[in-house]
Design a protein around this motif. Sequence first.
Motif, PDB file in Angstrom:
ATOM      1  N   ILE A   1      50.369  53.309  30.656  1.00 38.53           N
ATOM      2  CA  ILE A   1      51.030  52.177  31.324  1.00 38.53           C
ATOM      3  C   ILE A   1      50.400  51.960  32.703  1.00 38.53           C
ATOM      4  CG2 ILE A   1      53.208  51.486  32.416  1.00 38.53           C
ATOM      5  CD1 ILE A   1      54.545  52.907  29.914  1.00 38.53           C
ATOM      6  N   MET A   2      50.230  53.084  33.413  1.00 36.52           N
ATOM      7  CA  MET A   2      49.666  52.973  34.753  1.00 36.52           C
ATOM      8  C   MET A   2      48.270  52.368  34.702  1.00 36.52           C
ATOM      9  SD  MET A   2      51.520  53.554  37.093  1.00 36.52           S
ATOM     10  CE  MET A   2      53.221  53.638  36.780  1.00 36.52           C
ATOM     11  N   SER A   3      47.449  52.886  33.768  1.00 33.57           N
ATOM     12  CA  SER A   3      46.067  52.403  33.757  1.00 33.57           C
ATOM     13  C   SER A   3      46.031  50.953  33.273  1.00 33.57           C
ATOM     14  CB  SER A   3      45.174  53.299  32.905  1.00 33.57           C
ATOM     15  OG  SER A   3      45.671  53.311  31.603  1.00 33.57           O
ATOM     16  N   HIS A   4      46.840  50.636  32.276  1.00 33.04           N
ATOM     17  CA  HIS A   4      46.795  49.292  31.734  1.00 33.04           C
ATOM     18  C   HIS A   4      47.511  48.297  32.641  1.00 33.04           C
ATOM     19  CE1 HIS A   4      47.631  46.026  28.879  1.00 33.04           C
ATOM     20  NE2 HIS A   4      46.407  46.315  28.480  1.00 33.04           N
ATOM     21  N   GLU A   5      48.765  48.602  32.938  1.00 33.09           N
ATOM     22  CA  GLU A   5      49.599  47.629  33.641  1.00 33.09           C
ATOM     23  C   GLU A   5      49.288  47.521  35.133  1.00 33.09           C
ATOM     24  OE1 GLU A   5      51.981  45.576  32.165  1.00 33.09           O
ATOM     25  OE2 GLU A   5      51.053  46.321  30.324  1.00 33.09           O
TER      26      GLU A   5
ATOM     27  N   ARG B   1      45.722  30.300  39.334  1.00 36.13           N
ATOM     28  CA  ARG B   1      46.877  30.487  38.443  1.00 36.13           C
ATOM     29  C   ARG B   1      46.858  31.907  37.852  1.00 36.13           C
ATOM     30  NH1 ARG B   1      48.035  30.819  33.505  1.00 36.13           N
ATOM     31  NH2 ARG B   1      45.904  30.456  32.821  1.00 36.13           N
ATOM     32  N   ILE B   2      45.662  32.350  37.443  1.00 41.94           N
ATOM     33  CA  ILE B   2      45.549  33.702  36.876  1.00 41.94           C
ATOM     34  C   ILE B   2      45.891  34.756  37.939  1.00 41.94           C
ATOM     35  CG2 ILE B   2      43.942  35.382  35.870  1.00 41.94           C
ATOM     36  CD1 ILE B   2      42.482  32.942  34.602  1.00 41.94           C
ATOM     37  N   ILE B   3      45.360  34.541  39.146  1.00 40.09           N
ATOM     38  CA  ILE B   3      45.659  35.495  40.240  1.00 40.09           C
ATOM     39  C   ILE B   3      47.169  35.542  40.480  1.00 40.09           C
ATOM     40  CG2 ILE B   3      45.404  35.888  42.734  1.00 40.09           C
ATOM     41  CD1 ILE B   3      42.525  34.861  42.473  1.00 40.09           C
ATOM     42  N   ASP B   4      47.806  34.370  40.476  1.00 34.65           N
ATOM     43  CA  ASP B   4      49.246  34.276  40.712  1.00 34.65           C
ATOM     44  C   ASP B   4      50.028  35.016  39.618  1.00 34.65           C
ATOM     45  OD1 ASP B   4      51.461  33.108  42.157  1.00 34.65           O
ATOM     46  OD2 ASP B   4      51.808  31.918  40.345  1.00 34.65           O
ATOM     47  N   GLU B   5      49.636  34.773  38.357  1.00 32.29           N
ATOM     48  CA  GLU B   5      50.315  35.409  37.217  1.00 32.29           C
ATOM     49  C   GLU B   5      50.161  36.931  37.247  1.00 32.29           C
ATOM     50  OE1 GLU B   5      49.086  34.260  33.285  1.00 32.29           O
ATOM     51  OE2 GLU B   5      50.239  32.390  33.488  1.00 32.29           O
ATOM     52  N   GLU B   6      48.940  37.369  37.528  1.00 30.92           N
ATOM     53  CA  GLU B   6      48.689  38.822  37.538  1.00 30.92           C
ATOM     54  C   GLU B   6      49.414  39.494  38.701  1.00 30.92           C
ATOM     55  OE1 GLU B   6      47.112  40.430  35.010  1.00 30.92           O
ATOM     56  OE2 GLU B   6      47.062  38.438  34.103  1.00 30.92           O
ATOM     57  N   THR B   7      49.546  38.768  39.823  1.00 29.19           N
ATOM     58  CA  THR B   7      50.289  39.328  40.968  1.00 29.19           C
ATOM     59  C   THR B   7      51.762  39.483  40.593  1.00 29.19           C
ATOM     60  OG1 THR B   7      48.797  38.064  42.359  1.00 29.19           O
ATOM     61  CG2 THR B   7      50.657  39.070  43.471  1.00 29.19           C
ATOM     62  N   ASP B   8      52.295  38.503  39.850  1.00 36.30           N
ATOM     63  CA  ASP B   8      53.698  38.605  39.390  1.00 36.30           C
ATOM     64  C   ASP B   8      53.896  39.862  38.549  1.00 36.30           C
ATOM     65  OD1 ASP B   8      54.472  36.350  40.616  1.00 36.30           O
ATOM     66  OD2 ASP B   8      54.456  35.062  38.832  1.00 36.30           O
ATOM     67  N   LYS B   9      52.920  40.126  37.638  1.00 29.50           N
ATOM     68  CA  LYS B   9      53.041  41.314  36.773  1.00 29.50           C
ATOM     69  C   LYS B   9      53.055  42.583  37.616  1.00 29.50           C
ATOM     70  CE  LYS B   9      50.723  39.460  32.726  1.00 29.50           C
ATOM     71  NZ  LYS B   9      49.457  39.463  32.010  1.00 29.50           N
ATOM     72  N   LEU B  10      52.146  42.610  38.618  1.00 27.27           N
ATOM     73  CA  LEU B  10      52.098  43.803  39.487  1.00 27.27           C
ATOM     74  C   LEU B  10      53.415  43.982  40.229  1.00 27.27           C
ATOM     75  CD1 LEU B  10      48.647  43.991  41.285  1.00 27.27           C
ATOM     76  CD2 LEU B  10      49.638  45.578  39.655  1.00 27.27           C
ATOM     77  N   GLN B  11      53.922  42.838  40.730  1.00 27.21           N
ATOM     78  CA  GLN B  11      55.181  42.899  41.470  1.00 27.21           C
ATOM     79  C   GLN B  11      56.299  43.432  40.581  1.00 27.21           C
ATOM     80  OE1 GLN B  11      55.916  39.057  43.101  1.00 27.21           O
ATOM     81  NE2 GLN B  11      55.887  39.851  45.205  1.00 27.21           N
ATOM     82  N   GLU B  12      56.347  42.943  39.335  1.00 28.07           N
ATOM     83  CA  GLU B  12      57.390  43.355  38.393  1.00 28.07           C
ATOM     84  C   GLU B  12      57.275  44.858  38.110  1.00 28.07           C
ATOM     85  OE1 GLU B  12      57.555  41.095  34.666  1.00 28.07           O
ATOM     86  OE2 GLU B  12      58.297  42.928  33.743  1.00 28.07           O
ATOM     87  N   LEU B  13      56.033  45.316  37.887  1.00 33.27           N
ATOM     88  CA  LEU B  13      55.840  46.732  37.585  1.00 33.27           C
ATOM     89  C   LEU B  13      56.282  47.597  38.760  1.00 33.27           C
ATOM     90  CD1 LEU B  13      54.718  49.033  35.785  1.00 33.27           C
ATOM     91  CD2 LEU B  13      52.542  48.716  36.944  1.00 33.27           C
ATOM     92  N   ILE B  14      55.834  47.209  39.963  1.00 33.48           N
ATOM     93  CA  ILE B  14      56.161  48.031  41.135  1.00 33.48           C
ATOM     94  C   ILE B  14      57.674  48.025  41.370  1.00 33.48           C
ATOM     95  CG2 ILE B  14      55.842  48.245  43.648  1.00 33.48           C
ATOM     96  CD1 ILE B  14      52.921  47.212  43.080  1.00 33.48           C
TER      97      ILE B  14
END
Length: 403
Positions: free
Chosen positions: A188-192, A224-237
């Motif tokens: 999870i850590m490496s992927h997400e 848009r991709i940068i924004d989406e990927e930042t959301d995923k990081l935020q959610e994970l953290i």
Amino acid sequence: MSQNTSNNRIDDITVETLYDIANLIASNNDWKAALDEVAHYIRPIFIFDNLVIYRDNPEDHNLDVFYARAMGRGRSAEADIAWGEALANQVIVSCGTILQEPTPEPNSDRLDQPYILGIPLKLDHTCLGTIIFIRFGGPPFSKKALQLAHFLAIQATLLVQKFNFEAQIKDLQTATRQAVLQENFINIMSHELLHPLGFIKGYATTLMRSEVEWDKESQREFLRIIDEETDKLQELISNLLDSARLQSGQMRMEFQFVRLDSMIHDIITRYTAFNPNIKIEVLSKQKLLPIVGDPLRLTQVIENLLNNAQKYAPGAPIRIKIDQNNQGVELVVTDYGPGISPEHLPHIFERFYRIPGKAEELHGSGLGLFICKEIVEAHHGSITASSELGKGTTFTLLLPYQP
Ligand code: ADP
């Protein structure tokens, strides 16, 4: 006739008797119930007041009482009488049978005149424990009684060995599960974590390259991709932080009166505004009494269940049923998606648990349901899941009126 007449029934033993005893042991999955049945079965044939099986615990080599039964004379004085523990220790050390007989003293209390027979539960040259038979005030153990006691010791050996195997299997299963969860965590850590970071870094670097002039549309797509990927990081953290806080008991809950029906309606209005294709049906018959809870955290739980339904049961309708009873409010969230197989269902609330296979391809941390469970339990409620493959999954939450 030299022998006590009550000892004579032992002479009635036939091959059928031995078969019956072995069959009681072999045909009952519950070893305690099997021993109870054997104790009752042999009692008219074989005299004993106390029957104790000690198990040599392989972890600390203490003698654990595996089974104890007081009958006859021992029964009325159960708390005070001897259970042959000292003799059991000697039997284990010597791994041999020991018979302890009292010096007969006329007029003495029978409970002070125990005949104690200890037989080791021997398997290959290992002593797994011992079986102790106690007769208060006799009669002495006859040759046939000793033979039957040895037969019973063999049966007890099989039960203790089975018990030991089951305990070992449980330990191995726990160790395997720990290893799987650890591996999940690393995956999870490496992927997400690394994946979104890689995208963000890659597209940011691309945008910054001075030698290439990107048109407006490409620039928007990269952003848009940068924004989406930042959301995923935020959610994970934030999931990692929530789970750490919940585990250490440091998540502060802001309890207040909450009307769950209006809370659910607000969530759905918001949710369907962002996801217009999702179909959510709400069934709530009566006006609900308010509960005391943290509205933000309870919203997080419901949203998590809706996100999961959307992620793992895309396109399937969702139904939320709200009801109340004497204890509190019941929320039942059902999706009509692919369902969860029975082998995975008991584990989905575990930290970092993700079902291997298709679900792994979808982004997630295996923390969502763990967080839901911890939040619901912080409200002294419960959350359970039931599922049928190909039919769908149902999450049932019970939230008491007062936490
Ligand atoms: P995540 O979604 O981040 O993987 P969760 O703790 O929310 O973690 O869920 C654990 C696992 O349970 C998911 O990986 C998924 O395989 C399974 N799961 C959860 N909800 C559903 C659902 N509604 N239908 C099918 N599978 C589900």
